[in-house]
Design a protein around this motif. Structure first.
Motif, PDB file in Angstrom:
ATOM      1  N   LEU A  50       0.814  -1.212   0.000  1.00 36.09           N
ATOM      2  CA  LEU A  50       0.000   0.000   0.000  1.00 36.09           C
ATOM      3  C   LEU A  50       0.852   1.268   0.000  1.00 36.09           C
ATOM      4  CD1 LEU A  50      -2.810  -1.086   2.494  1.00 36.09           C
ATOM      5  CD2 LEU A  50      -2.826  -1.137   0.003  1.00 36.09           C
ATOM      6  N   GLY A  51       2.135   1.138   0.276  1.00 31.49           N
ATOM      7  CA  GLY A  51       3.036   2.294   0.240  1.00 31.49           C
ATOM      8  C   GLY A  51       2.807   3.278   1.368  1.00 31.49           C
ATOM      9  N   LEU A  52       2.275   2.830   2.496  1.00 30.75           N
ATOM     10  CA  LEU A  52       2.042   3.723   3.630  1.00 30.75           C
ATOM     11  C   LEU A  52       3.342   3.888   4.416  1.00 30.75           C
ATOM     12  CD1 LEU A  52      -1.386   2.316   4.835  1.00 30.75           C
ATOM     13  CD2 LEU A  52      -0.981   4.363   3.487  1.00 30.75           C
ATOM     14  N   ASP A  53       3.511   5.083   5.008  1.00 30.25           N
ATOM     15  CA  ASP A  53       4.707   5.368   5.800  1.00 30.25           C
ATOM     16  C   ASP A  53       4.397   5.041   7.258  1.00 30.25           C
ATOM     17  OD1 ASP A  53       7.201   6.222   6.566  1.00 30.25           O
ATOM     18  OD2 ASP A  53       6.631   8.345   6.648  1.00 30.25           O
ATOM     19  N   VAL A  54       4.798   3.849   7.692  1.00 28.84           N
ATOM     20  CA  VAL A  54       4.547   3.411   9.060  1.00 28.84           C
ATOM     21  C   VAL A  54       5.806   3.672   9.865  1.00 28.84           C
ATOM     22  CG1 VAL A  54       3.885   1.485  10.542  1.00 28.84           C
ATOM     23  CG2 VAL A  54       2.966   1.631   8.238  1.00 28.84           C
ATOM     24  N   GLN A  55       5.661   4.484  10.914  1.00 28.24           N
ATOM     25  CA  GLN A  55       6.788   4.823  11.784  1.00 28.24           C
ATOM     26  C   GLN A  55       6.638   4.084  13.102  1.00 28.24           C
ATOM     27  OE1 GLN A  55       9.386   6.827  10.869  1.00 28.24           O
ATOM     28  NE2 GLN A  55       8.394   6.908   8.854  1.00 28.24           N
ATOM     29  N   CYS A  56       7.762   3.729  13.689  1.00 27.26           N
ATOM     30  CA  CYS A  56       7.771   3.035  14.963  1.00 27.26           C
ATOM     31  C   CYS A  56       8.669   3.823  15.918  1.00 27.26           C
ATOM     32  CB  CYS A  56       8.309   1.614  14.779  1.00 27.26           C
ATOM     33  SG  CYS A  56       8.402   0.685  16.295  1.00 27.26           S
ATOM     34  N   ALA A  57       8.139   4.108  17.085  1.00 24.61           N
ATOM     35  CA  ALA A  57       8.918   4.846  18.084  1.00 24.61           C
ATOM     36  C   ALA A  57       8.558   4.317  19.457  1.00 24.61           C
ATOM     37  CB  ALA A  57       8.622   6.344  17.998  1.00 24.61           C
ATOM     38  N   VAL A  58       9.469   4.499  20.413  1.00 24.45           N
ATOM     39  CA  VAL A  58       9.189   4.063  21.779  1.00 24.45           C
ATOM     40  C   VAL A  58       8.360   5.160  22.434  1.00 24.45           C
ATOM     41  CG1 VAL A  58      10.202   3.447  23.989  1.00 24.45           C
ATOM     42  CG2 VAL A  58      11.323   2.750  21.882  1.00 24.45           C
ATOM     43  N   GLY A  59       7.190   4.780  22.944  1.00 26.42           N
ATOM     44  CA  GLY A  59       6.293   5.735  23.567  1.00 26.42           C
ATOM     45  C   GLY A  59       6.840   6.183  24.915  1.00 26.42           C
ATOM     46  N   ALA A  60       6.776   7.495  25.193  1.00 23.58           N
ATOM     47  CA  ALA A  60       7.315   8.044  26.428  1.00 23.58           C
ATOM     48  C   ALA A  60       6.489   7.608  27.636  1.00 23.58           C
ATOM     49  CB  ALA A  60       7.362   9.571  26.347  1.00 23.58           C
ATOM     50  N   ASP A  61       5.172   7.604  27.493  1.00 21.74           N
ATOM     51  CA  ASP A  61       4.329   7.283  28.634  1.00 21.74           C
ATOM     52  C   ASP A  61       4.165   5.772  28.846  1.00 21.74           C
ATOM     53  OD1 ASP A  61       2.962   7.108  26.258  1.00 21.74           O
ATOM     54  OD2 ASP A  61       1.038   7.710  27.114  1.00 21.74           O
ATOM     55  N   LEU A  62       4.198   5.002  27.797  1.00 20.30           N
ATOM     56  CA  LEU A  62       3.970   3.564  27.919  1.00 20.30           C
ATOM     57  C   LEU A  62       5.265   2.749  28.015  1.00 20.30           C
ATOM     58  CD1 LEU A  62       1.147   3.166  25.255  1.00 20.30           C
ATOM     59  CD2 LEU A  62       0.881   3.318  27.716  1.00 20.30           C
ATOM     60  N   GLY A  63       6.326   3.248  27.443  1.00 23.07           N
ATOM     61  CA  GLY A  63       7.575   2.510  27.428  1.00 23.07           C
ATOM     62  C   GLY A  63       7.549   1.356  26.437  1.00 23.07           C
ATOM     63  N   LYS A  64       6.553   1.319  25.574  1.00 28.33           N
ATOM     64  CA  LYS A  64       6.438   0.273  24.555  1.00 28.33           C
ATOM     65  C   LYS A  64       6.546   0.904  23.188  1.00 28.33           C
ATOM     66  CE  LYS A  64       3.388  -2.644  27.308  1.00 28.33           C
ATOM     67  NZ  LYS A  64       2.112  -3.333  27.348  1.00 28.33           N
ATOM     68  N   ARG A  65       6.799   0.084  22.184  1.00 24.54           N
ATOM     69  CA  ARG A  65       6.861   0.582  20.814  1.00 24.54           C
ATOM     70  C   ARG A  65       5.464   0.982  20.355  1.00 24.54           C
ATOM     71  NH1 ARG A  65      11.416  -0.314  17.792  1.00 24.54           N
ATOM     72  NH2 ARG A  65      13.012  -1.536  18.850  1.00 24.54           N
ATOM     73  N   VAL A  66       5.374   2.139  19.753  1.00 23.59           N
ATOM     74  CA  VAL A  66       4.112   2.640  19.236  1.00 23.59           C
ATOM     75  C   VAL A  66       4.267   2.809  17.729  1.00 23.59           C
ATOM     76  CG1 VAL A  66       2.433   4.517  19.300  1.00 23.59           C
ATOM     77  CG2 VAL A  66       3.605   3.833  21.391  1.00 23.59           C
ATOM     78  N   TYR A  67       3.323   2.227  16.985  1.00 24.94           N
ATOM     79  CA  TYR A  67       3.331   2.292  15.531  1.00 24.94           C
ATOM     80  C   TYR A  67       2.303   3.332  15.080  1.00 24.94           C
ATOM     81  CZ  TYR A  67       5.836  -2.157  15.766  1.00 24.94           C
ATOM     82  OH  TYR A  67       6.756  -3.131  16.040  1.00 24.94           O
ATOM     83  N   ARG A  68       2.701   4.176  14.086  1.00 26.27           N
ATOM     84  CA  ARG A  68       1.810   5.198  13.558  1.00 26.27           C
ATOM     85  C   ARG A  68       1.992   5.279  12.039  1.00 26.27           C
ATOM     86  NH1 ARG A  68       4.049   7.952  17.824  1.00 26.27           N
ATOM     87  NH2 ARG A  68       2.616   8.419  19.499  1.00 26.27           N
ATOM     88  N   ILE A  69       0.911   5.659  11.364  1.00 25.21           N
ATOM     89  CA  ILE A  69       1.009   5.955   9.938  1.00 25.21           C
ATOM     90  C   ILE A  69       1.102   7.455   9.837  1.00 25.21           C
ATOM     91  CG2 ILE A  69      -0.176   5.943   7.719  1.00 25.21           C
ATOM     92  CD1 ILE A  69      -1.443   3.309   8.512  1.00 25.21           C
ATOM     93  N   THR A  70       2.190   7.918   9.266  1.00 21.46           N
ATOM     94  CA  THR A  70       2.381   9.374   9.095  1.00 21.46           C
ATOM     95  C   THR A  70       2.065   9.720   7.645  1.00 21.46           C
ATOM     96  OG1 THR A  70       4.724   9.068   8.629  1.00 21.46           O
ATOM     97  CG2 THR A  70       4.114   9.510  10.917  1.00 21.46           C
ATOM     98  N   GLU A  71       1.477  10.880   7.474  1.00 18.39           N
ATOM     99  CA  GLU A  71       1.144  11.351   6.141  1.00 18.39           C
ATOM    100  C   GLU A  71       2.400  11.924   5.486  1.00 18.39           C
ATOM    101  OE1 GLU A  71      -1.788  10.752   4.748  1.00 18.39           O
ATOM    102  OE2 GLU A  71      -2.467   9.863   6.622  1.00 18.39           O
ATOM    103  N   PRO A  72       2.605  11.607   4.226  1.00 19.63           N
ATOM    104  CA  PRO A  72       3.787  12.158   3.553  1.00 19.63           C
ATOM    105  C   PRO A  72       3.662  13.678   3.434  1.00 19.63           C
ATOM    106  CG  PRO A  72       2.428  10.951   1.996  1.00 19.63           C
ATOM    107  CD  PRO A  72       1.832  10.756   3.349  1.00 19.63           C
ATOM    108  N   VAL A  73       4.809  14.362   3.595  1.00 24.17           N
ATOM    109  CA  VAL A  73       4.827  15.819   3.529  1.00 24.17           C
ATOM    110  C   VAL A  73       4.892  16.213   2.072  1.00 24.17           C
ATOM    111  CG1 VAL A  73       6.099  17.886   4.216  1.00 24.17           C
ATOM    112  CG2 VAL A  73       6.025  15.894   5.732  1.00 24.17           C
ATOM    113  N   ALA A  74       3.998  17.131   1.678  1.00 28.42           N
ATOM    114  CA  ALA A  74       3.984  17.609   0.290  1.00 28.42           C
ATOM    115  C   ALA A  74       5.149  18.548   0.065  1.00 28.42           C
ATOM    116  CB  ALA A  74       2.668  18.308  -0.017  1.00 28.42           C
ATOM    117  N   VAL A  75       5.867  18.420  -1.016  1.00 29.14           N
ATOM    118  CA  VAL A  75       7.039  19.253  -1.288  1.00 29.14           C
ATOM    119  C   VAL A  75       6.681  20.376  -2.203  1.00 29.14           C
ATOM    120  CG1 VAL A  75       9.413  19.277  -2.034  1.00 29.14           C
ATOM    121  CG2 VAL A  75       8.424  17.192  -1.102  1.00 29.14           C
TER     122      VAL A  75
END
Length: 148
Positions: A123-148
């Motif tokens: 699907l070509g979605l930009d899925v980002q993974c980061a460690v959540g500050a409040d949960l201490g677990k990995r949090v996955y998010r789909i970020t919208e591509p920035v228009a240039v």
């Protein structure tokens, strides 16, 4: 009509053998020659067997269900598990692996495979993974591509 089988008593005795064995065989043959033999009876053909048919019950129409007088809103289409996963990941908070497994009923390796193979590659979605500050677990998010 059934016919009675007929018995045949006319049998020609076999030729006599010479020697000592011949006399014993001749005597046995002579004894068999006088016995009546059974002819094969001609039996009438059996009537064709009737096929068993299932007894059918008379068709009755069920009682009509009560229709609610208040019109309901249009039914919402059921979302597929993939669509539910995308909706969770597009939310501002994103979703943890545990949340995604509970939502879809999949095992953790299946969820990770769906993120990698389907969401990112197909699907070509930009899925980002980061460690959540409040949960201490990995949090996955789909970020919208920035228009240039």
């Amino acid at each position: 009509m059934a016919t009675k089988p007929t018995l045949s008593t006319t049998k020609t005795p076999p030729k006599a053998k010479t020697g000592a064995q011949g006399s014993a065989a001749t005597q046995a043959s002579a004894a068999n020659a006088t016995r009546p033999t059974k002819a094969t009876p001609s039996l009438p053909a059996k009537p064709a067997a009737k096929k068993k048919t299932a007894q059918t019950k008379p068709i009755t129409t069920p009682a009509k269900a009560l229709v609610s007088p208040v019109p309901t809103s249009a039914p919402t289409p059921s979302l597929s598990k993939q669509a539910q996963l995308i909706a969770l990941l597009r939310s501002p908070r994103g979703g943890t692996l545990e949340q995604m497994t509970q939502l879809t009923g999949w095992q953790a390796h299946t969820v990770r495979g769906a993120i990698s193979g389907v969401l990112r590659k197909r699907l070509g979605l930009d899925v980002q993974c980061a460690v959540g500050a409040d949960l201490g677990k990995r949090v996955y998010r789909i970020t919208e591509p920035v228009a240039v």
